[in-house]
Design a protein around this motif. Structure first.
Motif, PDB file in Angstrom:
ATOM      1  N   GLN A 126      33.149  35.183  42.678  1.00  0.00           N
ATOM      2  CA  GLN A 126      32.703  33.909  43.240  1.00  0.00           C
ATOM      3  C   GLN A 126      31.473  34.077  44.114  1.00  0.00           C
ATOM      4  OE1 GLN A 126      36.021  32.113  45.254  1.00  0.00           O
ATOM      5  NE2 GLN A 126      37.004  31.452  43.357  1.00  0.00           N
ATOM      6  N   ARG A 127      31.324  35.243  44.737  1.00  0.00           N
ATOM      7  CA  ARG A 127      30.139  35.519  45.551  1.00  0.00           C
ATOM      8  C   ARG A 127      29.208  36.496  44.828  1.00  0.00           C
ATOM      9  NH1 ARG A 127      34.443  35.776  49.494  1.00  0.00           N
ATOM     10  NH2 ARG A 127      34.417  33.892  50.786  1.00  0.00           N
ATOM     11  N   PHE A 128      29.306  36.509  43.522  1.00  0.00           N
ATOM     12  CA  PHE A 128      28.500  37.390  42.668  1.00  0.00           C
ATOM     13  C   PHE A 128      28.790  38.876  42.941  1.00  0.00           C
ATOM     14  CE2 PHE A 128      26.130  33.430  43.263  1.00  0.00           C
ATOM     15  CZ  PHE A 128      26.063  32.994  41.937  1.00  0.00           C
ATOM     16  N   ASN A 129      29.993  39.134  43.433  1.00  0.00           N
ATOM     17  CA  ASN A 129      30.429  40.510  43.612  1.00  0.00           C
ATOM     18  C   ASN A 129      31.021  41.030  42.304  1.00  0.00           C
ATOM     19  OD1 ASN A 129      32.548  38.486  44.423  1.00  0.00           O
ATOM     20  ND2 ASN A 129      33.845  40.311  44.268  1.00  0.00           N
ATOM     21  N   ALA A 130      31.207  42.343  42.225  1.00  0.00           N
ATOM     22  CA  ALA A 130      31.856  42.941  41.060  1.00  0.00           C
ATOM     23  C   ALA A 130      33.355  42.674  41.109  1.00  0.00           C
ATOM     24  CB  ALA A 130      31.585  44.441  41.026  1.00  0.00           C
ATOM     25  N   VAL A 131      33.978  42.566  39.919  1.00  0.00           N
ATOM     26  CA  VAL A 131      35.424  42.382  39.834  1.00  0.00           C
ATOM     27  C   VAL A 131      36.010  43.439  38.905  1.00  0.00           C
ATOM     28  CG1 VAL A 131      35.332  39.911  40.319  1.00  0.00           C
ATOM     29  CG2 VAL A 131      35.262  40.701  37.947  1.00  0.00           C
ATOM     30  N   ASP A 132      37.260  43.800  39.163  1.00  0.00           N
ATOM     31  CA  ASP A 132      37.989  44.779  38.362  1.00  0.00           C
ATOM     32  C   ASP A 132      39.026  44.082  37.492  1.00  0.00           C
ATOM     33  OD1 ASP A 132      36.693  47.024  39.291  1.00  0.00           O
ATOM     34  OD2 ASP A 132      38.239  47.565  40.757  1.00  0.00           O
ATOM     35  N   ARG A 133      39.057  44.493  36.210  1.00  0.00           N
ATOM     36  CA  ARG A 133      40.094  44.021  35.290  1.00  0.00           C
ATOM     37  C   ARG A 133      40.882  45.235  34.814  1.00  0.00           C
ATOM     38  NH1 ARG A 133      37.347  41.203  30.532  1.00  0.00           N
ATOM     39  NH2 ARG A 133      39.465  40.493  30.064  1.00  0.00           N
ATOM     40  N   PRO A 134      42.079  45.453  35.352  1.00  0.00           N
ATOM     41  CA  PRO A 134      42.886  46.578  34.884  1.00  0.00           C
ATOM     42  C   PRO A 134      43.463  46.310  33.486  1.00  0.00           C
ATOM     43  CG  PRO A 134      44.010  45.409  36.649  1.00  0.00           C
ATOM     44  CD  PRO A 134      42.679  44.763  36.495  1.00  0.00           C
ATOM     45  N   PHE A 135      43.492  47.359  32.663  1.00  0.00           N
ATOM     46  CA  PHE A 135      44.037  47.320  31.308  1.00  0.00           C
ATOM     47  C   PHE A 135      45.126  48.383  31.196  1.00  0.00           C
ATOM     48  CE2 PHE A 135      40.088  45.193  30.756  1.00  0.00           C
ATOM     49  CZ  PHE A 135      40.130  44.477  29.569  1.00  0.00           C
ATOM     50  N   SER A 136      46.230  48.066  30.503  1.00  0.00           N
ATOM     51  CA  SER A 136      47.278  49.051  30.255  1.00  0.00           C
ATOM     52  C   SER A 136      47.739  48.986  28.809  1.00  0.00           C
ATOM     53  CB  SER A 136      48.488  48.821  31.173  1.00  0.00           C
ATOM     54  OG  SER A 136      48.183  49.108  32.506  1.00  0.00           O
ATOM     55  N   LEU A 137      48.075  50.145  28.267  1.00  0.00           N
ATOM     56  CA  LEU A 137      48.692  50.261  26.943  1.00  0.00           C
ATOM     57  C   LEU A 137      50.071  50.870  27.153  1.00  0.00           C
ATOM     58  CD1 LEU A 137      48.766  50.295  23.837  1.00  0.00           C
ATOM     59  CD2 LEU A 137      47.614  52.524  23.931  1.00  0.00           C
ATOM     60  N   TYR A 138      51.099  50.122  26.800  1.00  0.00           N
ATOM     61  CA  TYR A 138      52.477  50.548  27.038  1.00  0.00           C
ATOM     62  C   TYR A 138      53.196  50.747  25.711  1.00  0.00           C
ATOM     63  CZ  TYR A 138      57.374  50.267  28.565  1.00  0.00           C
ATOM     64  OH  TYR A 138      58.703  50.515  28.774  1.00  0.00           O
ATOM     65  N   LYS A 139      53.729  51.938  25.509  1.00  0.00           N
ATOM     66  CA  LYS A 139      54.580  52.226  24.351  1.00  0.00           C
ATOM     67  C   LYS A 139      56.022  52.020  24.797  1.00  0.00           C
ATOM     68  CE  LYS A 139      51.390  55.599  22.329  1.00  0.00           C
ATOM     69  NZ  LYS A 139      51.225  56.990  21.831  1.00  0.00           N
ATOM     70  N   HIS A 164      46.195  42.948  29.949  1.00  0.00           N
ATOM     71  CA  HIS A 164      45.150  43.026  30.966  1.00  0.00           C
ATOM     72  C   HIS A 164      45.016  41.686  31.667  1.00  0.00           C
ATOM     73  CE1 HIS A 164      43.036  41.499  27.360  1.00  0.00           C
ATOM     74  NE2 HIS A 164      42.296  40.835  28.234  1.00  0.00           N
ATOM     75  N   LEU A 165      44.249  41.677  32.751  1.00  0.00           N
ATOM     76  CA  LEU A 165      43.977  40.446  33.483  1.00  0.00           C
ATOM     77  C   LEU A 165      42.746  39.751  32.910  1.00  0.00           C
ATOM     78  CD1 LEU A 165      44.515  41.418  37.238  1.00  0.00           C
ATOM     79  CD2 LEU A 165      46.135  40.343  35.675  1.00  0.00           C
ATOM     80  N   SER A 166      42.751  38.432  32.985  1.00  0.00           N
ATOM     81  CA  SER A 166      41.572  37.669  32.577  1.00  0.00           C
ATOM     82  C   SER A 166      40.481  37.811  33.629  1.00  0.00           C
ATOM     83  CB  SER A 166      41.931  36.198  32.418  1.00  0.00           C
ATOM     84  OG  SER A 166      42.291  35.650  33.671  1.00  0.00           O
ATOM     85  N   SER A 167      39.279  37.412  33.282  1.00  0.00           N
ATOM     86  CA  SER A 167      38.166  37.458  34.237  1.00  0.00           C
ATOM     87  C   SER A 167      38.438  36.545  35.426  1.00  0.00           C
ATOM     88  CB  SER A 167      36.866  37.043  33.551  1.00  0.00           C
ATOM     89  OG  SER A 167      36.542  37.930  32.498  1.00  0.00           O
ATOM     90  N   GLU A 168      39.111  35.408  35.185  1.00  0.00           N
ATOM     91  CA  GLU A 168      39.394  34.457  36.257  1.00  0.00           C
ATOM     92  C   GLU A 168      40.439  35.001  37.231  1.00  0.00           C
ATOM     93  OE1 GLU A 168      37.585  32.727  32.856  1.00  0.00           O
ATOM     94  OE2 GLU A 168      39.530  33.769  32.999  1.00  0.00           O
ATOM     95  N   ASN A 169      41.277  35.917  36.763  1.00  0.00           N
ATOM     96  CA  ASN A 169      42.367  36.442  37.580  1.00  0.00           C
ATOM     97  C   ASN A 169      42.104  37.874  38.036  1.00  0.00           C
ATOM     98  OD1 ASN A 169      44.842  35.934  38.830  1.00  0.00           O
ATOM     99  ND2 ASN A 169      46.016  36.838  37.159  1.00  0.00           N
ATOM    100  N   ALA A 170      40.866  38.340  37.866  1.00  0.00           N
ATOM    101  CA  ALA A 170      40.527  39.728  38.184  1.00  0.00           C
ATOM    102  C   ALA A 170      40.541  39.975  39.695  1.00  0.00           C
ATOM    103  CB  ALA A 170      39.159  40.071  37.613  1.00  0.00           C
ATOM    104  N   PHE A 171      40.644  41.241  40.064  1.00  0.00           N
ATOM    105  CA  PHE A 171      40.609  41.643  41.470  1.00  0.00           C
ATOM    106  C   PHE A 171      39.175  41.937  41.911  1.00  0.00           C
ATOM    107  CE2 PHE A 171      44.908  43.006  40.162  1.00  0.00           C
ATOM    108  CZ  PHE A 171      45.668  42.443  41.166  1.00  0.00           C
ATOM    109  N   ALA A 172      38.886  41.684  43.177  1.00  0.00           N
ATOM    110  CA  ALA A 172      37.577  42.030  43.727  1.00  0.00           C
ATOM    111  C   ALA A 172      37.401  43.542  43.725  1.00  0.00           C
ATOM    112  CB  ALA A 172      37.436  41.483  45.141  1.00  0.00           C
ATOM    113  N   ALA A 173      36.274  44.008  43.199  1.00  0.00           N
ATOM    114  CA  ALA A 173      36.004  45.451  43.144  1.00  0.00           C
ATOM    115  C   ALA A 173      35.359  45.959  44.423  1.00  0.00           C
ATOM    116  CB  ALA A 173      35.097  45.766  41.947  1.00  0.00           C
ATOM    117  N   ASN A 174      35.027  45.042  45.342  1.00  0.00           N
ATOM    118  CA  ASN A 174      34.369  45.442  46.591  1.00  0.00           C
ATOM    119  C   ASN A 174      35.311  45.329  47.785  1.00  0.00           C
ATOM    120  OD1 ASN A 174      34.287  42.549  46.315  1.00  0.00           O
ATOM    121  ND2 ASN A 174      32.892  42.473  48.069  1.00  0.00           N
TER     122      ASN A 174
END
Length: 404
Positions: free
Chosen positions: A167-180, A222-232
């Protein structure tokens, strides 16, 4: 009664629904897996792993406490299952015989408890809450979340960072997981749910809305871009290992006062965070020695004239359960030009931030942060199984990983 008004909704990334924050007489809380204070409060079902609960009570008399446990679903609603489904033994541990401090005021008693034990074992996986009550009065003092996992299946996880996407043009993190997933999961698209949490802020756990079961025996989510965590998301480090003027954190020290008083160097808007800081705990690292002391620590924040008393600026950190409340609100000192507040803190090392209330009465603890620099974040991935044979959520797998 509890020093907090329990009718309030406390604003904190740490507190989960139905969690009771600690009163002002309880300090230096710890809950971690035995072996290292940096371990998250997660143990494996039917393993020898233990959890350690520790805290101080500001008192000169040893008390006794009753510790009980409840089982919860992934949204922290209490599970509607009999107690003997999730516990073996009596749902009660008595905690007493604490150790009194040896140096200076204020007086405090340190308590320590290891569980599960021969008296009590957990029989199911899932989200749990421990509740600490005063034994004589029965008044519940505080509660803490922890997790029991089955470690069923295998998982690999990674983080995708999208720059200028916040929202403030900061970087965001989207975690991804592969579960067997294990063979007993017959209908994964209906019975599995997936969550991520950043930096052990259990109250800000986010459910994955994106998942893929197209590959046999595997679930990708994984999380969507709208639900991502702030990377900063950053933290300010506080080293109170020694109560003395060090020219780095502590600029003045008054040992003759009761309690002793410490004045910290001023924090400046967007220039006080520590890049690449991985906290590894939501409670900090207070000293456990009986000679460890408490001090009234004065924080001073310079905002460049950007904020007013409404909505105000708040101090949140390891030492106050990251709660945004009036007790942690800073007052503006016109003479010094600083926002100031004090907090009673034990010798040790901690992290903290400054925050404001956002327009929806929530917490905005990024507005006063470095908006540019990407920080290393810790993530935890959770997989829950809605067992069709029982009426509770099993926690099948938990994985801890970092964004770098």
């Amino acid at each position: 009664m509890n020093n907090y008004d329990t009718s309030d909704t406390y604003i904190s990334r740490y507190l989960v629904p139905n969690q009771l924050p600690a009163p002002q007489t309880i300090k230096s809380i710890q809950l971690y897996r035995k072996g290292s204070i940096t371990n998250p409060p997660i143990i494996e079902l039917e393993s020898p792993e233990k959890l350690i609960l520790a805290f101080d009570e500001l008192s000169d008399l040893t008390g006794q406490f009753r510790v009980t446990f409840t089982h919860h679903d992934q949204e922290w609603n209490e599970s509607n299952i009999p107690q003997d489904w999730y516990l073996e033994g009596r749902n009660e541990l008595i905690l007493g015989s604490g150790n009194k401090n040896e140096l200076s005021q204020p007086d405090y008693i340190h308590y320590n408890l290891e569980f599960p034990s021969g008296q009590l074992q957990f029989k199911t996986s899932g989200n749990f809450m421990l509740h600490v009550s005063d034994l004589s009065s029965g008044i519940r003092l505080f509660s803490l979340p922890f997790f029991v996992t089955e470690n069923a299946g295998t998982m690999v996880s990674e983080v995708e960072t999208n720059y200028n996407a916040g929202q403030r043009f900061n970087a965001v993190d989207r975690p991804f997981s592969l579960y067997k997933y294990p063979d007993f999961v017959e209908f994964p698209q209906f019975d599995l749910s997936f969550y991520f949490v950043q930096n052990r802020f259990w109250g800000d756990t986010r459910r994955s809305e994106n998942y893929d079961f197209s590959e046999e025996g595997k679930a990708q989510y994984h999380l969507s871009s709208e639900n991502a965590f702030a990377a900063n998301y950053d933290f300010i480090r506080l080293d109170l290992t020694n109560f003395s003027i060090d020219g780095r954190d502590i600029i003045d020290w008054f040992p003759g006062k009761n309690p002793p008083e410490i004045i910290l160097k001023e924090d400046v808007l967007n220039f006080s965070s520590d890049p690449l800081e991985i906290r590894g705990t939501t409670f900090g690292n207070p000293k456990t020695s009986e000679q460890a002391r408490y001090a009234s620590v004065r924080f001073r924040f310079q905002d460049g004239g950007q904020y007013t008393e409404d909505p105000g600026v708040y101090l949140v950190g390891d030492f106050n359960q990251w709660i945004l409340s009036d007790q942690n609100k800073l007052n503006y000192n016109e003479e010094s030009g600083y926002w100031e507040t004090t907090s009673l803190i034990k010798q040790g090392t901690y992290t903290y931030k400054y925050a404001v209330k956002d327009s929806t009465a929530g917490i905005d603890d990024l507005i006063l942060s470095d908006t540019i620099t990407r920080q290393d974040q810790e993530y935890i991935s959770f997989v829950y199984f809605d067992d069709p044979d029982y009426s509770y959520q099993r926690l099948l797998y938990v994985q801890v990983f970092n964004s770098r």
